[in-house]
Design an enzyme around this catalytic site. Structure first.
Site, mmCIF file in Angstrom:
data_model
loop_
_atom_site.group_PDB
_atom_site.id
_atom_site.type_symbol
_atom_site.label_atom_id
_atom_site.label_comp_id
_atom_site.label_asym_id
_atom_site.label_seq_id
_atom_site.Cartn_x
_atom_site.Cartn_y
_atom_site.Cartn_z
ATOM 1 N N GLN A 17 -90.176 6.116 24.201
ATOM 2 C CA GLN A 17 -91.136 5.496 23.291
ATOM 3 C C GLN A 17 -92.539 6.046 23.569
ATOM 4 O O GLN A 17 -93.272 6.416 22.646
ATOM 5 C CB GLN A 17 -91.111 3.974 23.481
ATOM 6 C CG GLN A 17 -92.046 3.235 22.547
ATOM 7 C CD GLN A 17 -91.571 3.285 21.106
ATOM 8 O OE1 GLN A 17 -90.426 2.973 20.821
ATOM 9 N NE2 GLN A 17 -92.438 3.691 20.201
ATOM 10 N N ARG A 48 -79.533 2.582 27.932
ATOM 11 C CA ARG A 48 -80.432 1.431 27.696
ATOM 12 C C ARG A 48 -79.885 0.256 28.494
ATOM 13 O O ARG A 48 -78.768 -0.217 28.225
ATOM 14 C CB ARG A 48 -80.507 1.082 26.208
ATOM 15 C CG ARG A 48 -81.173 -0.262 25.953
ATOM 16 C CD ARG A 48 -81.569 -0.492 24.516
ATOM 17 N NE ARG A 48 -82.729 0.297 24.167
ATOM 18 C CZ ARG A 48 -83.464 0.104 23.068
ATOM 19 N NH1 ARG A 48 -83.144 -0.839 22.213
ATOM 20 N NH2 ARG A 48 -84.521 0.852 22.828
ATOM 21 N N HIS A 88 -90.075 2.324 29.108
ATOM 22 C CA HIS A 88 -89.493 2.869 27.874
ATOM 23 C C HIS A 88 -90.118 4.260 27.661
ATOM 24 O O HIS A 88 -90.946 4.463 26.774
ATOM 25 C CB HIS A 88 -89.812 1.939 26.702
ATOM 26 C CG HIS A 88 -88.958 2.145 25.488
ATOM 27 N ND1 HIS A 88 -88.017 3.142 25.387
ATOM 28 C CD2 HIS A 88 -88.911 1.470 24.296
ATOM 29 C CE1 HIS A 88 -87.431 3.077 24.209
ATOM 30 N NE2 HIS A 88 -87.947 2.084 23.531
ATOM 31 N N CYS A 138 -94.176 -0.354 18.729
ATOM 32 C CA CYS A 138 -92.915 0.367 18.991
ATOM 33 C C CYS A 138 -91.813 -0.078 18.042
ATOM 34 O O CYS A 138 -90.848 0.652 17.842
ATOM 35 C CB CYS A 138 -92.500 0.168 20.439
ATOM 36 S SG CYS A 138 -92.302 -1.555 20.919
HETATM 37 N N1 CP Z 1 -88.602 0.957 19.643
HETATM 38 C C1 CP Z 1 -87.293 0.915 19.949
HETATM 39 O O1 CP Z 1 -86.848 1.339 21.021
HETATM 40 O O2 CP Z 1 -86.509 0.389 18.977
HETATM 41 P P1 CP Z 1 -84.984 -0.027 19.114
HETATM 42 O O3 CP Z 1 -84.922 -1.174 20.087
HETATM 43 O O4 CP Z 1 -84.550 -0.422 17.735
HETATM 44 O O5 CP Z 1 -84.205 1.137 19.647
HETATM 45 N N1 NVA Z 2 -90.571 -4.672 24.847
HETATM 46 C C1 NVA Z 2 -89.498 -4.613 23.877
HETATM 47 C C2 NVA Z 2 -89.412 -3.251 23.291
HETATM 48 C C3 NVA Z 2 -88.357 -3.053 22.253
HETATM 49 C C4 NVA Z 2 -88.243 -1.646 21.776
HETATM 50 C C5 NVA Z 2 -88.189 -5.011 24.548
HETATM 51 O O1 NVA Z 2 -87.975 -4.633 25.704
HETATM 52 O O2 NVA Z 2 -87.405 -5.704 23.919
#
Ligand code: CP
Ligand code: NVA
Length: 307
Positions: free
Chosen positions: A132, A102, A129, A264
């Protein structure tokens, strides 16, 4: 050759198979029939940003398949600062059988994948993502059946999650209508690619500034935060720009009567979505969160070439 998942485009040819596998594996898990192909193997997870779902779902999911997941917290290895991305990739390849990353910068994810000798999975970056999106299409399939010709409406920021949904929706022949304010529209390159794929599959991708136009008669209404991780300094201006982009009951009622609500998560109740929509019987947000684990188990099996 090893296989990575950086963009939804990396699974363009087998997205449908991965969704079906995820649904099958969820069923097997519920019946206590998990397979353990990763016995004795290690998944290393690098996090530059916070996480609830991604961390827990990868860790629990890999454990269920017999392996061990190792969590590296934000700031811990300082990839690209304390050590080059190249060297981190080479070192981790000596310990890990798979890497989840990440990151703030999608270039770092690509660079890590390029130099790693084991599969690399994007656990969210500034551009996409993909995990997701796979979980989301799995959830939509479970609730709605075949997705071809269905309409997904996005309301809010043209961000990483939307990018993956645009590409995945196009691949699956869905119509994707996104309402985003000027200045917060999706990346033009990703949009162009999605439009092209959608055309090949007989569906339509469109962008508007009008949330009602996007949501009108949609099958799925999707919201995400207005302030993604890394955008916190822009909070004030973003809250102004996204005024009118809240998914509340009035907006949700423009969708089909059996439309579902998705997010999400994490959600900012009272900002991009109201409590009554989040908690409505047509909200599938927690099933969606649960499906992250099943989707990722299927992704890992597929990248490892096991099923
Ligand atoms: N939706 C998602 O990726 O959640 P987190 O940021 O908690 O991992
Ligand atoms: N768009 C958001 C998604 C979190 C899961 C972010 O990047 O923070």
């Amino acid at each position: 050759m090893k296989r990575d998942l950086i963009s939804v485009l990396d699974i363009k040819d087998d997205l449908k198979e991965i969704i079906d596998l995820a649904i099958a594996m969820k069923g097997e898990h519920k019946e206590g029939m998990d397979i353990v192909p990763f016995k004795g193997m290690t998944l290393v997870m690098i996090f530059e940003k916070p996480s609830l779902r991604t961390r827990v779902s990868f860790e629990v999911g890999f454990d269920q398949m017999g392996g061990t997941a190792l969590y590296l917290s934000p700031g811990e290895i300082q990839i690209g600062k304390r050590e080059s991305v190249h060297d981190v990739a080479k070192v981790l390849s000596r310990f890990a059988d798979m890497i989840m990353y990440r990151a703030f910068d999608s270039e770092n994810v690509r660079e890590l994948a390029k130099h790693a000798d084991v599969p690399v999975i994007n656990g969210l970056d500034n551009m996409e993502h993909p995990c997701q999106a796979v979980a989301d299409f799995m959830t939509m399939t479970k609730v709605k059946g075949d997705l071809k010709g269905r309409t997904l409406a996005w309301v809010g920021d043209g961000n990483n999650v939307l990018h993956s949904l645009l590409l995945g929706g196009a691949i699956l022949g869905m119509n994707v209508r996104a309402a985003c304010p000027e200045g917060y529209r999706p990346d033009p390159g990703i949009l162009e690619t999605a439009i092209k794929i959608a055309e090949e599959n007989g569906s339509k991708i469109s962008i508007t500034s009008d949330p009602v136009e996007a949501v009108n008669e949609a099958d799925v209404v999707y919201a995400d935060t207005f302030i993604s991780m890394g955008d916190e300094a822009e909070k004030e201006e973003r809250l102004k720009a996204f005024a009118g982009y809240q998914v509340n009951m009035e907006l949700f009622s423009k969708a089909k009567p059996d439309a579902i609500f998705m997010h999400c998560l994490p959600a900012h109740r009272g900002e991009e979505v109201t409590d009554d929509v989040m908690d409505s019987p047509r909200s599938v947000v927690f099933q969606e969160a649960e499906n992250r684990m099943h989707a990722q188990k299927a992704i890992m099996i597929r990248l490892a070439g096991l099923r």
